[in-house]
Design an enzyme around this catalytic site. Structure first.
Site, PDB file in Angstrom:
ATOM      1  N   TRP A   1       0.839  -1.217   0.000  1.00  0.00           N
ATOM      2  CA  TRP A   1       0.000   0.000   0.000  1.00  0.00           C
ATOM      3  C   TRP A   1       0.862   1.250   0.000  1.00  0.00           C
ATOM      4  O   TRP A   1       0.375   2.352  -0.223  1.00  0.00           O
ATOM      5  CB  TRP A   1      -0.952  -0.001   1.208  1.00  0.00           C
ATOM      6  CG  TRP A   1      -0.279   0.189   2.567  1.00  0.00           C
ATOM      7  CD1 TRP A   1       0.886  -0.376   2.996  1.00  0.00           C
ATOM      8  CD2 TRP A   1      -0.741   1.001   3.640  1.00  0.00           C
ATOM      9  NE1 TRP A   1       1.180   0.012   4.284  1.00  0.00           N
ATOM     10  CE2 TRP A   1       0.189   0.858   4.711  1.00  0.00           C
ATOM     11  CE3 TRP A   1      -1.842   1.820   3.826  1.00  0.00           C
ATOM     12  CZ2 TRP A   1       0.044   1.525   5.932  1.00  0.00           C
ATOM     13  CZ3 TRP A   1      -1.980   2.478   5.049  1.00  0.00           C
ATOM     14  CH2 TRP A   1      -1.042   2.324   6.081  1.00  0.00           C
ATOM     15  N   ASP A   2       2.153   1.083   0.208  1.00  0.00           N
ATOM     16  CA  ASP A   2       3.093   2.200   0.162  1.00  0.00           C
ATOM     17  C   ASP A   2       2.902   3.004  -1.129  1.00  0.00           C
ATOM     18  O   ASP A   2       3.038   4.223  -1.150  1.00  0.00           O
ATOM     19  CB  ASP A   2       4.543   1.698   0.210  1.00  0.00           C
ATOM     20  CG  ASP A   2       4.846   0.837   1.434  1.00  0.00           C
ATOM     21  OD1 ASP A   2       3.954   0.092   1.876  1.00  0.00           O
ATOM     22  OD2 ASP A   2       5.985   0.889   1.943  1.00  0.00           O
TER      23      ASP A   2
ATOM     24  N   GLU B   1       1.017  -2.896  12.612  1.00  0.00           N
ATOM     25  CA  GLU B   1       1.277  -4.339  12.528  1.00  0.00           C
ATOM     26  C   GLU B   1       1.776  -4.943  13.835  1.00  0.00           C
ATOM     27  O   GLU B   1       2.126  -6.124  13.877  1.00  0.00           O
ATOM     28  CB  GLU B   1       2.262  -4.613  11.394  1.00  0.00           C
ATOM     29  CG  GLU B   1       1.685  -4.260  10.033  1.00  0.00           C
ATOM     30  CD  GLU B   1       2.721  -4.240   8.922  1.00  0.00           C
ATOM     31  OE1 GLU B   1       3.925  -4.397   9.208  1.00  0.00           O
ATOM     32  OE2 GLU B   1       2.319  -4.042   7.765  1.00  0.00           O
TER      33      GLU B   1
ATOM     34  N   LYS C   1       2.877   0.463  16.135  1.00  0.00           N
ATOM     35  CA  LYS C   1       4.038   0.575  15.247  1.00  0.00           C
ATOM     36  C   LYS C   1       3.959   1.814  14.359  1.00  0.00           C
ATOM     37  O   LYS C   1       4.968   2.400  13.996  1.00  0.00           O
ATOM     38  CB  LYS C   1       4.072  -0.687  14.376  1.00  0.00           C
ATOM     39  CG  LYS C   1       5.196  -0.781  13.390  1.00  0.00           C
ATOM     40  CD  LYS C   1       5.167  -2.126  12.681  1.00  0.00           C
ATOM     41  CE  LYS C   1       6.184  -2.202  11.563  1.00  0.00           C
ATOM     42  NZ  LYS C   1       6.117  -3.467  10.836  1.00  0.00           N
TER      43      LYS C   1
HETATM   44  O1  IFM Z   1       3.745  -1.416   3.976  1.00  0.00           O
HETATM   45  C1  IFM Z   1       4.662  -1.311   5.009  1.00  0.00           C
HETATM   46  C2  IFM Z   1       3.942  -1.573   6.308  1.00  0.00           C
HETATM   47  O2  IFM Z   1       2.950  -0.613   6.526  1.00  0.00           O
HETATM   48  C3  IFM Z   1       4.909  -1.552   7.457  1.00  0.00           C
HETATM   49  N1  IFM Z   1       5.964  -2.510   7.245  1.00  0.00           N
HETATM   50  C4  IFM Z   1       6.701  -2.263   6.010  1.00  0.00           C
HETATM   51  C5  IFM Z   1       5.793  -2.277   4.811  1.00  0.00           C
HETATM   52  C6  IFM Z   1       6.589  -1.970   3.536  1.00  0.00           C
HETATM   53  O3  IFM Z   1       7.124  -0.690   3.603  1.00  0.00           O
END
Ligand code: IFM
Length: 723
Positions: free
Chosen positions: A333-334, A475, A586
């Site tokens: 989703w980045d 997460e 997080k």
């Molecule tokens: O998409 C992100 C997630 O929100 C957090 N951990 C890393 C992923 C990739 O950047």
């Protein structure tokens, strides 16, 4: 302020610097490793869409055959920075033209000295070509030899993706008396993608004594020996091209055509500079009064622009762009929530390509939903060439790398479908691209809505709809019920589907009728959607705090300040299971939701949630995606100090390597989020269905912010100043 510069080389920081000095052109990127190599380097070139199967991670971008190798020998002594003496050194990345230059003086173990410089760029004017110019000024009489190689023996941290198919040298043509081409043909082992690289080596200055082609299997090499005269400069150019079977049926012909079309270094350099000038005219962001912020913004934009697919709508941008092995080139989703706003506002054509990728991968998203018993489109949490789910199921546990930890995001992070729909809606709102919405966007939004309606569970006891067993943006907590972000975005997706359907029925009734029939949008189904919208559960406390998920507020409270100073994330401190027991998050989750849908929340609601969740968020070692969002939220409420603190933390993610993992690649979401913090936060750009306005809240020490963005196809220039 257009350059990233270093005056010394620290071997222990080489992987970080390889990432920082990455160059690229939207077709490929090459990490900033040295032409001649260095022990332990992680040299890599990644070409968009060139994935190959890999254990655990399913598929990864294959580290392409290496076009960089250029070895210099002074009277037979091979130049390398780990031996002899380095008496001068500087390296500069010019963000304005995408050119990387290194200049040094080296004394060989045998006492031969020379000033050597390397300049390289991958052309934005012709994305298939990459060039290196090497200048050597010897301080001795004798010979200088230059060896240029195309190296097919590359790997992804040990995994070899390429088979050798063939190589050769073309006979010298009258057209290319100097520097006739050699080529190397490789193929990925599983995905069967062909990649052909071709090169020419051209002596520009200096008396050539001998020239050879060494037909070494999988490493064709051109060598040129020149007379060394003290103080007399030698110049040798390496011209390279790359083409793949994704570009056409005859990549060998394509590669040779492009390498032979390079007239000379100055012409190629100029064409590249002209192409970059156009990019910066569209995208530059000027910040006066804060040098660090200024250079970071240009660096971040550069990193996004070199990863942005301009000629291909079958690829997405990985979380680490094309700049490192991290996340194996997978997209999250980045892209939609962090990077797309940058492209939507500065480069609509790139935004459209990226959204087309999601449209084209609808079949895989439908298959993922169906495999779990749902309808509509459930996008992959991690996505690569086909759009199938490629999130690893197990990865080494960070506390004990001999053990494995289960990764749940691929199974539970359903919010991805709404994130994609959100980006599609934003693109349309800003660009007014009705054609795209008609042809692609409407179907995408309707199909993701269909997924959320089918995924909603009726809770008979509470008389409401729930989403149970999910992961939200935070997460640290998995297997949660009714994550507010997920529920609200799902609800938003369903509401938006109705708006789009209404619009389509007015704008293109035939298309609307076709979709209604093909997607089976019966009256009963739409009635069910309305009911889900109405009865979806989101728990808000009397003071306005929205509970992140059912039971979050009953978890053990955590005062993160008590754990300072620390160098580890809260999840590392508590452990994966332990972190589930605490109110330590997080990255912003409720706050994230309110940033995306801020028009729908009162200031009092946003304040209540920011005040509650901000001290419980792991800003320093949690996700790099968090601080920029936190900065936007703080800005919008006038929390000036907080806003700048979060902004600068986000700004330092890569250039200062604050998390110590920038060697794995650029934190693309953070880079783009930092840009959003300036544009949507400090400059206060707001785009509504009726137009746009700015509501600036610049940090006190900033004098001026100026940028251009595109609204409904027209460039809009914005300038805000501090009184
Ligand atoms: O998409 C992100 C997630 O929100 C957090 N951990 C890393 C992923 C990739 O950047």
């Amino acid at each position: 302020m257009w350059t990233i510069h270093e005056e010394s080389f620290q071997a222990q920081a080489q992987h970080h610097k390889e990432t920082i000095f990455t160059i690229g052109n939207g077709y490929l990127s090459t990490r900033g490793a040295f032409e001649e190599g260095y022990p332990g380097d992680r040299r890599a070139t990644f070409v968009h869409g060139v994935f190959d199967a890999a254990p655990i991670v399913f598929t990864e971008l294959a580290n392409a055959p290496d076009w960089l190798p250029l070895v210099v020998l002074l009277d037979g002594e091979r130049f390398s920075m780990d031996i002899g003496q380095l008496t001068a050194y500087a390296r500069t990345l010019d963000l304005q033209t995408g050119t990387l230059a290194r200049r040094l003086r080296w004394v060989s173990p045998g006492g031969k000295a020379a000033t050597i410089s390397f300049e390289r760029f991958t052309s934005l004017a012709d994305p298939h070509i990459a060039l290196i110019r090497c200048r050597i000024t010897p301080e001795f009489e004798g010979t200088v030899e230059v060896r240029a190689t195309l190296n097919g023996n590359t790997d992804n941290e040990g995994l070899m993706h390429w088979r050798w198919i063939g190589q050769g040298a073309l006979p010298r043509s009258s057209e290319h008396k100097r520097g006739s081409a050699v080529f190397l043909h490789n193929r990925t082992r599983q995905s069967q993608i062909d990649l052909v690289s071709a090169m020419r080596l051209v002596g520009v200055m200096g008396r050539r004594l001998t020239e050879h082609f060494w037909d070494v299997e999988n490493a064709p090499t051109l060598s040129m020996t020149l007379a060394a005269r003290s103080g007399r400069q030698i110049i040798v150019d390496k011209f390279v091209s790359l083409a793949t079977s994704r570009d056409g049926s005859d990549p060998r012909a394509l590669a040779l055509e492009h390498v032979n079309a390079i007239v000379d270094w100055p012409a190629a350099l100029q064409a590249n500079a002209d192409a970059w000038a156009k990019e910066w005219e569209r995208c530059d962001l000027v910040i006066e009064g804060d040098e660090e912020a200024q250079i970071v913004m240009r660096f971040n934009l550069f990193q996004l622009l070199i990863a942005a697919p301009r000629h291909d709508n079958r690829v997405n941008i990985g979380a680490k762009t094309l700049s490192g092995f991290g996340y194996r080139g997978h997209a999250f989703w980045d892209t939609e929530i962090f990077m797309l706003p940058v492209f939507i506002l500065t480069s609509p054509a790139i935004a459209r390509n990226l959204l087309d990728y999601r449209y084209l991968t609808l079949p895989a998203a439908r298959a993922k939903a169906k495999a779990s018993g749902y309808e509509g489109a459930w996008y992959a949490w991690e996505s690569a060439s086909t759009g199938e789910e490629v999130t690893p199921t197990w990865i080494p546990d960070f506390r004990d790398r001999k053990k494995l930890a289960r990764v749940w995001t691929g199974d539970l992070a359903i919010h991805i479908s709404a994130d994609v729909a959100y980006a599609a809606r934003q693109y349309w709102r800003v660009s007014g691209d009705n054609e795209w919405m008609r042809a692609h966007g409407a179907e995408l939004i309707l199909e993701t809505a269909k997924f959320f309606a089918s995924r909603a569970e009726w809770n008979a006891e509470a008389q409401r709809y729930d989403y149970t067993d999910v992961i939200g943006p935070d997460e640290n907590h998995d297997h949660v019920n009714n994550n507010a972000y997920t529920n609200r975005l799902a609800q938003w997706n369903l509401q938006t589907a109705f708006q789009i359907l209404d619009w389509l029925q007015q704008d293109a009734p035939e298309k609307a009728a076709e979709l209604i029939q093909r997607l089976d949008l019966s009256a009963e189904r739409l009635a069910h959607w309305r009911e889900v919208i109405e009865k979806l559960h989101i728990h808000t406390l009397p003071g306005g705090v929205i509970e992140q998920f059912d039971g979050f507020l009953q978890l053990k409270d955590a005062n993160l300040a008590e754990y300072e100073p620390r160098t580890r994330s809260m999840q590392e401190i508590f452990g994966i299971e332990g972190a589930n027991q605490y109110q330590a998050i997080k990255q912003p989750d409720v706050v994230m939701m309110q940033v995306l849908l801020h028009e729908e929340y009162s200031e009092a609601s946003r304040r209540a949630n920011y005040d509650y969740y901000n001290p419980r968020t792991d800003h320093t070692y949690g996700s790099s995606l968090g601080p920029s969002i936190q900065a936007i939220a703080a800005c919008r409420m006038g929390y000036a100090e907080d806003a700048y603190e979060h902004f600068i933390r986000s700004a330092r993610a890569d250039l200062r390597d604050v998390r110590g993992n920038a060697g794995d690649g650029i934190h693309a979401a953070s880079a783009a989020g930092t840009w959003q913090a300036v544009i949507l936060g400090f400059a206060g750009l707001e785009i509504t269905d009726d137009g746009w306005r700015v509501n600036p809240r610049l940090p006190a020490h900033w004098k001026r912010v100026a940028f251009t963005f595109f609204y409904r196809g027209q460039a809009q220039k914005v300038e805000v100043t501090n009184p």
